[in-house]
Design an enzyme around this catalytic site. Structure first.
Site, PDB file in Angstrom:
ATOM      1  CG  HIS A  23       7.908  12.697 -19.978  1.00  0.00           C
ATOM      2  ND1 HIS A  23       6.536  11.994 -21.125  1.00  0.00           N
ATOM      3  CD2 HIS A  23       7.847  14.422 -20.203  1.00  0.00           C
ATOM      4  CE1 HIS A  23       6.222  13.403 -21.792  1.00  0.00           C
ATOM      5  NE2 HIS A  23       6.847  14.370 -21.321  1.00  0.00           N
ATOM      6  CB  CYS A  24       5.275   8.469 -16.010  1.00  0.00           C
ATOM      7  SG  CYS A  24       5.750   7.657 -18.623  1.00  0.00           S
ATOM      8  CB  THR A  25       6.032  11.728 -12.558  1.00  0.00           C
ATOM      9  OG1 THR A  25       6.862  12.394 -11.821  1.00  0.00           O
ATOM     10  CG2 THR A  25       6.181  10.240 -11.892  1.00  0.00           C
ATOM     11  CB  SER A  54      10.035   7.792 -17.471  1.00  0.00           C
ATOM     12  OG  SER A  54       8.658   8.252 -17.920  1.00  0.00           O
ATOM     13  NE  ARG A  71       5.933   4.945 -20.962  1.00  0.00           N
ATOM     14  CZ  ARG A  71       4.621   5.585 -19.857  1.00  0.00           C
ATOM     15  NH1 ARG A  71       3.778   5.101 -20.175  1.00  0.00           N
ATOM     16  NH2 ARG A  71       4.531   6.837 -19.571  1.00  0.00           N
TER      17      ARG A  71
END
Length: 378
Positions: A370-372, A368, A5
């Site tokens: 989710h990260c954004t 991903s 990641r």
């Protein structure tokens, strides 16, 4: 396939191909001072609870924050398109507020739909999961945001602008901001909304964030802020990616007693051992009542599209985002693995539409969907 990641960004900086750290730009110290809320009064950190992501949202927060200096000339246009695709998809289910540099607002406006509200802001990057405040509420229905003192993932990336995002989001949302002297990111935090959390030691108990501090100290500090009564600790991986092994790339709650675990079945990947170790720990874990959790796996794809593929490409399904009425997940062009992941998500979220997107530009940066994103709870 290595499902690491954001190592891409970390390596690009270290090799001089991306944003270089200025002296003192990032440190392991928390942001100075306690930010005030909408009314100017500091909220008291007691009786707060962070709901699970599948609780109702007011809106989703994102950032149109990619830059050529960090992402490079090839990836930048695709990453911007990916961010717009994510925002436009979520906006069909709930409002989306997207931060954007004032000088790039016209670029963003051409890509996002009219349902996405753009808000000018200073930004270093796009990772709102980590830079935004974390929204909580209490028994009286009052809401607040927690500022976890973003410091560029332990000083790995300049964060002067992103360190201000938590306070900005809280102000825009009209909620007070809770302060703490702990340093971590939203990607470290995974909760079921009923007092149980999964977190990685490699991120939270890391000297680049919280030097010399213990699990017991963290548990005592986090309980009144997020309503966590028990933490399932996963070891994570320290120093192999820019986040030091965020929880949201390894395990996610899908309800009170169900956990989805990311699994890498490629023996040549360094994530093979750690994801299998995490799976065993989760299978042995219990909830607050001492009952075992239901653990399902999301196995990484192996046949990937070549356009943006690199050694640091983050190929995993665990980075999905739950919004009102839908689950927004990634697809990688591996028909068998994509279909299997969609089936797992549909079983975990039977009342929601499962939408899978090609956001390979984001994945090429080690991140991903989710990260954004960051949910603002209702």
């Amino acid at each position: 396939m290595n499902i690491n990641r954001r190592r891409f960004l970390c390596q690009s900086m270290l090799l001089g191909g991306g944003l270089m750290l200025g002296a003192g730009a990032c440190s392991a110290q928390p942001a100075a001072g306690a930010a005030s809320g909408a009314g100017g009064a500091q909220a008291k950190p007691s009786g707060w609870l962070m709901p699970d992501e599948d609780a109702p949202h007011v809106r989703t927060w994102m950032a149109f924050g990619a830059s050529q200096k960090i992402w490079g000339r090839k990836l930048l246009p695709e990453v911007r398109r990916n961010l717009a695709l994510i925002a436009n998809t979520i906006a069909e289910f709930e409002p989306v507020h997207m931060l954007v540099r004032a000088e790039e607002e016209a670029i963003a406006r051409k890509l996002v739909s009219d349902k996405v509200r753009l808000i000018p802001a200073g930004l270093d990057d796009l990772w709102m999961r980590d830079t935004s405040c974390v929204f909580v509420k209490n028994a009286a229905g009052e809401r607040a945001g927690v500022n976890f003192n973003f410091n560029g993932w332990g000083g790995k990336q300049a964060s002067r602008q992103d360190a201000k995002v938590a306070a900005l989001v809280a102000k825009e949302a009209g909620v007070p901001l809770l302060s703490t002297d702990w340093v971590l990111e939203g990607g470290c935090i995974e909760v079921n909304g009923h007092g149980l959390a999964v977190m990685t030691e490699s991120c939270i108990l890391n000297d680049n964030r919280n030097p010399g501090r213990s699990k017991d100290e963290f548990a005592a500090a986090i309980q009144p802020l997020l309503g966590i009564e028990k933490i399932i600790w996963l070891p994570g991986v320290k120093g192999r990616d820019i986040t030091d092994g965020h929880t949201d790339f390894y395990a996610r709650f899908a309800g009170k007693n169900t956990v989805l675990a990311g699994l890498d079945n490629d023996p040549s990947s360094y994530d093979y051992d750690i994801t299998h170790q995490h799976l065993k720990l989760l299978q042995a874990a219990t909830n607050l009542q001492g009952q075992p959790l239901q653990v399902e796996t999301l196995t990484a794809p192996t046949n990937l599209r070549p356009a943006y593929l690199n050694d640091e490409f983050a190929a995993g399904y665990i980075g999905f985002y739950v919004c009102n009425g839908a689950v927004i997940a990634q697809e990688f062009g591996d028909e068998k693995a994509d279909a299997a992941a969609k089936a797992v998500l549909q079983q975990a979220y039977p009342g929601r539409e499962i939408i899978m997107l090609n956001v390979d530009g984001i994945a090429a940066g080690g991140g991903s969907i989710h990260c954004t994103t960051q949910q603002e709870i209702a």
